[in-house]
Write an enzyme that holds these catalytic residues in place. Structure first.
Site, mmCIF file in Angstrom:
data_model
loop_
_atom_site.group_PDB
_atom_site.id
_atom_site.type_symbol
_atom_site.label_atom_id
_atom_site.label_comp_id
_atom_site.label_asym_id
_atom_site.label_seq_id
_atom_site.Cartn_x
_atom_site.Cartn_y
_atom_site.Cartn_z
ATOM 1 N N TYR A 33 0.900 -1.325 -0.064
ATOM 2 C CA TYR A 33 0.124 -0.338 0.043
ATOM 3 C C TYR A 33 0.862 1.137 -0.356
ATOM 4 O O TYR A 33 2.436 1.230 -0.169
ATOM 5 C CB TYR A 33 -0.753 -0.568 1.383
ATOM 6 C CG TYR A 33 -0.337 0.417 2.174
ATOM 7 C CD1 TYR A 33 0.504 -0.275 3.522
ATOM 8 C CD2 TYR A 33 -0.026 1.454 2.740
ATOM 9 C CE1 TYR A 33 1.082 -0.316 4.316
ATOM 10 C CE2 TYR A 33 0.144 2.273 4.612
ATOM 11 C CZ TYR A 33 1.073 0.946 4.311
ATOM 12 O OH TYR A 33 1.616 1.898 6.492
ATOM 13 N N LYS A 148 6.356 -1.992 1.875
ATOM 14 C CA LYS A 148 5.437 -1.518 1.895
ATOM 15 C C LYS A 148 4.112 -1.880 2.140
ATOM 16 O O LYS A 148 3.102 -1.752 1.674
ATOM 17 C CB LYS A 148 5.069 -0.150 2.172
ATOM 18 C CG LYS A 148 3.929 0.961 2.838
ATOM 19 C CD LYS A 148 4.341 2.501 2.310
ATOM 20 C CE LYS A 148 3.580 2.972 3.301
ATOM 21 N NZ LYS A 148 3.258 3.500 4.559
ATOM 22 N N LEU A 206 10.963 1.997 7.049
ATOM 23 C CA LEU A 206 10.695 1.800 5.958
ATOM 24 C C LEU A 206 11.182 3.285 5.295
ATOM 25 O O LEU A 206 11.592 3.870 6.443
ATOM 26 C CB LEU A 206 9.200 2.103 5.726
ATOM 27 C CG LEU A 206 8.197 2.393 4.809
ATOM 28 C CD1 LEU A 206 7.884 1.306 3.536
ATOM 29 C CD2 LEU A 206 7.079 2.872 5.287
HETATM 30 N N1 PDD Z 1 2.731 4.824 6.965
HETATM 31 N N2 PDD Z 1 7.509 4.003 9.139
HETATM 32 C C1 PDD Z 1 6.836 2.604 9.111
HETATM 33 C C2 PDD Z 1 6.349 1.322 9.306
HETATM 34 C C3 PDD Z 1 5.348 3.576 8.725
HETATM 35 O O1 PDD Z 1 3.982 2.987 8.158
HETATM 36 C C4 PDD Z 1 5.504 4.791 7.684
HETATM 37 C C5 PDD Z 1 3.914 5.862 7.332
HETATM 38 C C6 PDD Z 1 6.628 5.389 7.558
HETATM 39 C C7 PDD Z 1 5.994 6.661 7.466
HETATM 40 O O2 PDD Z 1 6.595 7.132 5.705
HETATM 41 P P1 PDD Z 1 6.081 8.675 5.085
HETATM 42 O O3 PDD Z 1 7.265 9.565 5.123
HETATM 43 O O4 PDD Z 1 6.676 7.392 3.717
HETATM 44 O O5 PDD Z 1 4.695 8.045 5.850
HETATM 45 C C8 PDD Z 1 7.380 4.746 7.890
HETATM 46 C C9 PDD Z 1 1.490 5.645 6.906
HETATM 47 C C10 PDD Z 1 1.555 6.875 7.104
HETATM 48 C C11 PDD Z 1 0.337 4.692 7.000
HETATM 49 O O6 PDD Z 1 0.271 3.396 7.073
HETATM 50 O O7 PDD Z 1 -0.679 5.204 7.200
#
Ligand code: PDD
Length: 285
Positions: A33, A148, A206
């Site tokens: 996702y 992801k 991530l």
């Molecule tokens: N989550 N680490 C994890 C485990 C995450 O799930 C996310 C983002 C991030 C930050 O990534 P980004 O800057 O690309 O949003 C780091 C999203 C927002 C979610 O699962 O809702």
């Protein structure tokens, strides 16, 4: 009013949007996702999200349901139909619908693609002047956190633990006592010596898109920066700490495991990075 979802080629009322009970995303969490911020009617960092999405698909050998250009058109069409100026776009791709067998379907079936848009009150420079609390918990995830994947059980349990402790986020800690990342965000500190530190983006975390935007700002500035893992002890002694994500932006942390970080107030480094991040998101094509 966000009322329309996209499901496998069709724009449908969100209330009626559904996937098959044998979708592998549903049965096995065999899917990936992305969450993209929509701000003032624009997608924030669309290209980087598209690159990460393609990478996640490649790593899991899931066929892209369509090309990048077509996907971008669907995203825009869904935004147009929902008329949401500020919020998030959620996009999920699974290995498709097939009889429940662990190995990949053979012959392959079409990947499933689902997209929704939800209005959301986005952080503002004012709201980011207040810091949040974080707790630390063991990282019990698999060893490919760079993908992801929709398989988020440890993250969900961790976030719930944070919530029940009255905290905003939980930072996960590996077997060596090093912080990996938050359950839905990346982790940063400013050390006693004044260096900005965040973990290297390898398979253990991530590679956040917000993280990358902050790294761009850091590269342009004069801050001392170290891309490396840090211990919980180092985080407890840090001058400043913060987290980054698509929905939280650059969020100051003022307590860690119930103890104040630095002075227990929002510090100058995170304040300046918040300002840079707002400049970055105001500059989207
Ligand atoms: N989550 N680490 C994890 C485990 C995450 O799930 C996310 C983002 C991030 C930050 O990534 P980004 O800057 O690309 O949003 C780091 C999203 C927002 C979610 O699962 O809702």
């Amino acid at each position: 009013m966000a009322r329309i979802a996209y499901v496998n080629g069709m724009y449908v009322p969100r209330m009626l949007a559904a996937v098959h009970i044998e979708d592998r995303g549903y049965n096995f969490a065999d899917g990936i996702y992305e969450v993209v911020c929509i701000r003032n009617g624009k997608l924030v960092d669309e290209e980087r999200h598209a690159l990460r999405l393609e990478r996640s698909l490649r790593e899991l050998r899931i066929a892209p349901p369509m090309g990048r250009k077509a996907l971008s058109l669907v995203m825009r069409e869904l935004m147009r139909r929902n008329r949401v100026a500020n919020g998030i776009l959620y996009l999920q791709i699974s290995r498709g619908v097939a009889r429940r067998e662990h190995a990949f379907p053979n012959p392959a079936v079409p990947s499933s693609l689902v997209m929704t848009i939800s209005p959301m009150k986005l952080p503002t420079p004012e709201s980011l002047r207040t810091g949040v609390s974080v707790i630390t918990i063991p990282d019990i995830r698999w060893k490919r956190r760079d993908i992801k994947s929709v398989s988020l059980l440890p993250n969900i349990l961790g976030k719930q633990q944070a919530k029940e402790a009255g905290a905003y986020e939980a930072w996960m800690v590996d077997e060596e006592g090093m912080v990996t990342e938050g359950t839905s965000s990346n982790a940063w500190i400013v050390t006693k010596a004044g260096a900005l530190v965040t973990r290297k983006a390898d398979e253990m975390i991530l590679n956040g898109i917000t993280r990358l935007a902050v790294l761009d700002a850091v590269a342009e500035g004069t801050l001392t920066f170290e891309e490396r893992a840090f211990t919980v002890a180092e985080a407890r002694e840090a001058r400043e700490a913060f987290l980054t994500s698509t929905t939280s932006f650059v969020k100051p942390i003022v307590t860690l495991d119930g103890k104040p970080v630095g002075e227990g107030t929002v510090g100058p480094v995170v304040e300046s990075l918040v300002r840079s991040y707002f400049r970055h998101i105001a500059n989207q094509p």
